[in-house]
Structure formats: structure tokens, C-alpha cells
Design an enzyme around this catalytic site. Structure first.
Site, PDB file in Angstrom:
ATOM      1  N   ALA A   1      34.288  24.838 -76.462  1.00 12.78           N
ATOM      2  CA  ALA A   1      34.191  24.048 -75.233  1.00 12.78           C
ATOM      3  C   ALA A   1      34.450  24.792 -73.934  1.00 12.78           C
ATOM      4  CB  ALA A   1      35.152  22.853 -75.318  1.00 12.78           C
ATOM      5  N   ALA A   2      35.143  25.941 -73.959  1.00 15.04           N
ATOM      6  CA  ALA A   2      35.497  26.610 -72.700  1.00 15.04           C
ATOM      7  C   ALA A   2      34.239  27.066 -71.949  1.00 15.04           C
ATOM      8  CB  ALA A   2      36.395  27.808 -72.981  1.00 15.04           C
ATOM      9  N   PRO A   3      34.271  26.987 -70.617  1.00 17.21           N
ATOM     10  CA  PRO A   3      35.398  26.611 -69.761  1.00 17.21           C
ATOM     11  C   PRO A   3      35.584  25.113 -69.538  1.00 17.21           C
ATOM     12  CG  PRO A   3      33.576  27.313 -68.397  1.00 17.21           C
ATOM     13  CD  PRO A   3      33.131  27.517 -69.821  1.00 17.21           C
ATOM     14  N   GLY A   4      34.655  24.284 -70.035  1.00 12.78           N
ATOM     15  CA  GLY A   4      34.852  22.846 -69.947  1.00 12.78           C
ATOM     16  C   GLY A   4      33.742  22.067 -69.288  1.00 12.78           C
ATOM     17  N   GLY A   5      32.647  22.720 -68.915  1.00 10.69           N
ATOM     18  CA  GLY A   5      31.567  22.014 -68.236  1.00 10.69           C
ATOM     19  C   GLY A   5      30.968  20.902 -69.069  1.00 10.69           C
TER      20      GLY A   5
ATOM     21  N   GLU B   1      38.625  25.355 -78.196  1.00  9.39           N
ATOM     22  CA  GLU B   1      38.189  26.712 -77.876  1.00  9.39           C
ATOM     23  C   GLU B   1      38.988  27.696 -78.729  1.00  9.39           C
ATOM     24  OE1 GLU B   1      36.758  30.135 -76.906  1.00  9.39           O
ATOM     25  OE2 GLU B   1      35.809  28.287 -76.184  1.00  9.39           O
TER      26      GLU B   1
ATOM     27  N   ARG C   1      40.731  31.630 -73.058  1.00  4.63           N
ATOM     28  CA  ARG C   1      39.700  30.686 -72.629  1.00  4.63           C
ATOM     29  C   ARG C   1      40.146  29.241 -72.861  1.00  4.63           C
ATOM     30  NH1 ARG C   1      34.448  31.952 -72.012  1.00  4.63           N
ATOM     31  NH2 ARG C   1      33.725  30.280 -73.397  1.00  4.63           N
TER      32      ARG C   1
ATOM     33  N   CYS D   1      22.730  29.130 -74.739  1.00  5.66           N
ATOM     34  CA  CYS D   1      22.191  29.534 -73.430  1.00  5.66           C
ATOM     35  C   CYS D   1      21.344  30.790 -73.629  1.00  5.66           C
ATOM     36  CB  CYS D   1      23.312  29.754 -72.409  1.00  5.66           C
ATOM     37  SG  CYS D   1      24.529  30.999 -72.891  1.00  5.66           S
TER      38      CYS D   1
END
Length: 422
Positions: free
Chosen positions: A108-112, A131, A136, A228
Site C-alpha cells: 500500500a505505501a505510500p498510501g495513494g 506495506e 515505507r 505501473c
């Protein structure tokens, strides 16, 4: 930094000449700046000079990129700076999750995506944001606390720990570690680290992560797979593997043609998947697929027992329950309580700070506050809670977390407004 030749050769074959040309043109453009508002903290505010992100009801493209670090409302959790493609998780969850669920964001980091998920999930849902990397995970915990929703838990564990703990979830987001091709435009380091060997390593790691996650997904549950990166090895080929080996079915997401989202680029694989390509779609590189686990029999888990299971199986960094800590004779409320939605902060006197004072506070400097009662006070900026301080008369002891303090030395003389009343 020039793109690697092996990457260019592969991507040209995968995309075809027309789409590849559009992609190369997009890579030369300046990335869009975008933010996502926190609907439970600022429902009546909107960004200055902005355009809506069409697939996220709280997302906005900004005309230019301001210095977000020196905006106290960012640190108050009024909005999150997130590139627009990643906000597609909002669209998926609102389509497929109409009632309360237990959701795990595994990487999950950084949390977006976690904060986007928490905003999109129905009331009564519980979100676990995990995470594996400790440093992180600390950043993730900070961002979740700033977002302020009480029904969140942050953990620092490996995917296999959830399987060993026999924890079960209705929705799991696997935004898996990847070769990062989608970050080439924003991060030259991603270009330097890319190689075909790293793509292969990432593909295998992703399958291991998803296989562990699959064991923690309830029958008929949703697994949202995301990267990504652009290549099919880490995207379509892994989705096809999920279908063949684990029995997953791929679900379509509601989209509009004018969003210019690209479908499958793997020959012979026509399942609905969603790829965001710079130059064609307004955002950075992203791939997402929504998968359903075959139906079966399983009973519901009550929230209290789910929290108990997590505490027993894991070691949460933050479990959404603000607590006070002892400091001498005082009981100091947590920073999470200052920022949590619905926290009982009316018990403390509020001290409204000027912009300069707010920045002093966020830099963890001592502040002189006139006409304020002695003792614990809640510092606010434009009505937004920032954190606690202890007023001792001639100055206030700053209780902002040491690890959160702002280190920038350039502070504008006046507040540069990013949000305004709608």
C-alpha cells in the site's frame, strides 16, 4: 535520460506503430499535476483553476504544480497528491462494492490507492493497508492518519503472513512491485534500473504475491491487480495465469471512450483490462484488472473479531483507535486523534494559527500563542486541525510528531491558496 533500446523495441512491437508514436510523444510532455480531495474533511472545497479527473469523483487536474509541502491543508489531510491514473481504483470500487466489506491493500505505501479506496468504500467497511518494507510502512501510517478515517489499520507484514494468519477479506488490492516503466516520465531512476531480467524477476514475484493473496480472498471476492508498467509479462500474462491456475474470472469496469484507456495488448487475450498510456490518456502509466474468485460457502466476519484476528496474527503499526500516551503527569492525545474524522476534539481549546504560525508548527518549532488557555490545545489553520501543543504561557510546547516535521527552508510570506469554496 534516453529510454533503453530493448524497452523501445519491445514496446513498439507490443503497441504497434500508431500507439507507440502517441506514447513517445506523450513521454515528452510535462506530467499533469493532480490531487484527490478528502470528501469527509472538505466537502465544500475545490482546487483553484482545475478540471475534474473523469474516473474519480474527488479527483482534479491542476493548471500547474504548486509547492504542496508548504500547504498546511495537505498535512491536515484535506487532500492527497496523486497522479490521475491511479485514481481509477475509485471507479472500480464504486462499481463493484455497494455494501460494507473487509478490504486489504497488500502493497500500500505510500498510501495513494489506500486513501482513495477508503473514500470510495461504503460506510461500515474496514480497510487494512499493508506495506512489507518498514520505512515505507511508516510513511503509509502517516498518510493514513492524516486522511483521518477511523476504520483503517496499517500493518507491516509480508503477504505470506496474512495467509499464515488465516485472515480472510472480501476485497484485496494487489498493487504489486513492478519494473516501473510507467514512472519513466517522472522518475529517471526508474529508467536506469530497468532491464529485461528485472521484468522477468518482477513477473515471478508478482505471481508469488498474488498466490498468497488469493488464499486470503473469500469465495466470490474481488482481487484488483495493478502495476505501473506497460509490458504484457507483468500485466496480461499474469492475469491470464490467474485465470488458468486459480480459476479467476475477469470483470469489466465502466469506462467512457473519450477517456482513451487502452485494453489488452497481448495477442489472443481479449479479457477486459485497463492500461493508461501517457500521450493517449491523461495520466502516468498504469495497468489494472478486476478479478472475481469463484463462489463458495463462507460466513461473515464481524468487525470486532476481524480486528482481534489481525492483532493476533500481525503487529499493526496503527489500528485506527487513537490513544493517549503518558508524558510526566500528562496524558497526551495521539496525533491520530487530532486528525481523525469524528474524534472528540471539542474537549480541547482550539487555537487558530496564522499561516506563518502554522508553518512554524509543522516544522516543529516553538510558538508563542496569545490569549490561549494553559494546557493542551488543538492547533488549527483555516479551521483544519493540525495537531496538539501544550501552552505553558510564554510559549507552546510543540507536540507535532518529530518524524513528520517539514524540513523545507523556503516558506512563502503569504499562503498560496490551492483550495477554495465550491
Amino acid at each position: 535520460m534516453p529510454l533503453p533500446e530493448e524497452f523501445l523495441s519491445y514496446t513498439r512491437r507490443m503497441m504497434g506503430e500508431e500507439l507507440f508514436s502517441t506514447f513517445l510523444h506523450g513521454m515528452q510532455e510535462e506530467p499533469s499535476a493532480s490531487i484527490r480531495l478528502n470528501p469527509l474533511k472538505c466537502p465544500s472545497l475545490r482546487p483553484e483553476e482545475s478540471e475534474p479527473v473523469p474516473w474519480c469523483k474527488d479527483g482534479y487536474y491542476l493548471k500547474s504544480r504548486p509547492n504542496f509541502t508548504v500547504d498546511p491543508l495537505l498535512h491536515a489531510g484535506y487532500y492527497y497528491v496523486q497522479e490521475a491514473s491511479s485514481m481509477f481504483i475509485d471507479r472500480v470500487l464504486r462499481q463493484y462494492v455497494p455494501s460494507p466489506v473487509y478490504m486489504l491493500d497488500l502493497c500500500a505505501a505510500p498510501g495513494g490507492k489506500s486513501t482513495a479506496a477508503r473514500a470510495a468504500l461504503p460506510a461500515g467497511s474496514l480497510l487494512v493497508s499493508n506495506e512489507p518494507v518498514r520505512q515505507r510502512a511508516q510513511i503509509l501510517s502517516e498518510n493514513i492518519q492524516k486522511w483521518g478515517h477511523p476504520e483503517c489499520i496499517v500493518t507491516n507484514n509480508y503477504p505470506i503472513d496474512f495467509r499464515r494468519g488465516k485472515l480472510m477479506f472480501d476485497v484485496i488490492l494487489c498493487d504489486v512491485p513492478c519494473s516501473g516503466e510507467g514512472m519513466f516520465r517522472k522518475n529517471p531512476e526508474a529508467i536506469a534500473e530497468w532491464s529485461p531480467q528485472n521484468v522477468e524477476r518482477c513477473s515471478q514475484l508478482q505471481r508469488e504475491i498474488v498466490a498468497d493473496a488469493w488464499q486470503c480472498l473469500r469465495p466470490n471476492g474481488l482481487l484488483i491487480y495493478s502495476t505501473c508498467t506497460y509490458n504484457t509479462k507483468e500485466n496480461e500474462e499474469n492475469v491470464a495465469w490467474l485465470c488458468a491456475e486459480l480459476g479467476a474470472s475477469v470483470l469489466p469496469a465502466d469506462t467512457c471512450a473519450d477517456w482513451n484507456i487502452t485494453g489488452s495488448l497481448l495477442e489472443g487475450f481479449q479479457a477486459p483490462v485497463y492500461r493508461f498510456i501517457p500521450g493517449k490518456t491523461r495520466g502516468e502509466g498504469l495497468f489494472m484488472a478486476v478479478l472475481r474468485k469463484p463462489a463458495g460457502n463462507t460466513g461473515p466476519t464481524h468487525e470486532k473479531s476481524m480486528r482481534d484476528q489481525i492483532r493476533k496474527a500481525l503487529k499493526p503499526l496503527y489500528d485506527g483507535v487513537p490513544e493517549a500516551t503518558a508524558k510526566g503527569k500528562d496524558r497526551i492525545p495521539s496525533q491520530a486523534q487530532a486528525l481523525a474524522i469524528g474524534a472528540p476534539n471539542s474537549d480541547y481549546p482550539h487555537v487558530e494559527l496564522s499561516y506563518g504560525q502554522a508553518m512554524q508548527y509543522l516544522r516543529r518549532e516553538a510558538i508563542a500563542i496569545a490569549d490561549a488557555p494553559r494546557g493542551l490545545v488543538l492547533m488549527t489553520f483555516l479551521g483544519a486541525p493540525l495537531g496538539f501543543a501544550k501552552n505553558i504561557g510564554n510559549r507552546a510546547n510543540n507536540l507535532y510528531p518529530q518524524e513528520w516535521k517539514i524540513k523545507t527552508t523556503h516558506i512563502p510570506e503569504e499562503y498560496e491558496t490551492i483550495l477554495r469554496l465550491a
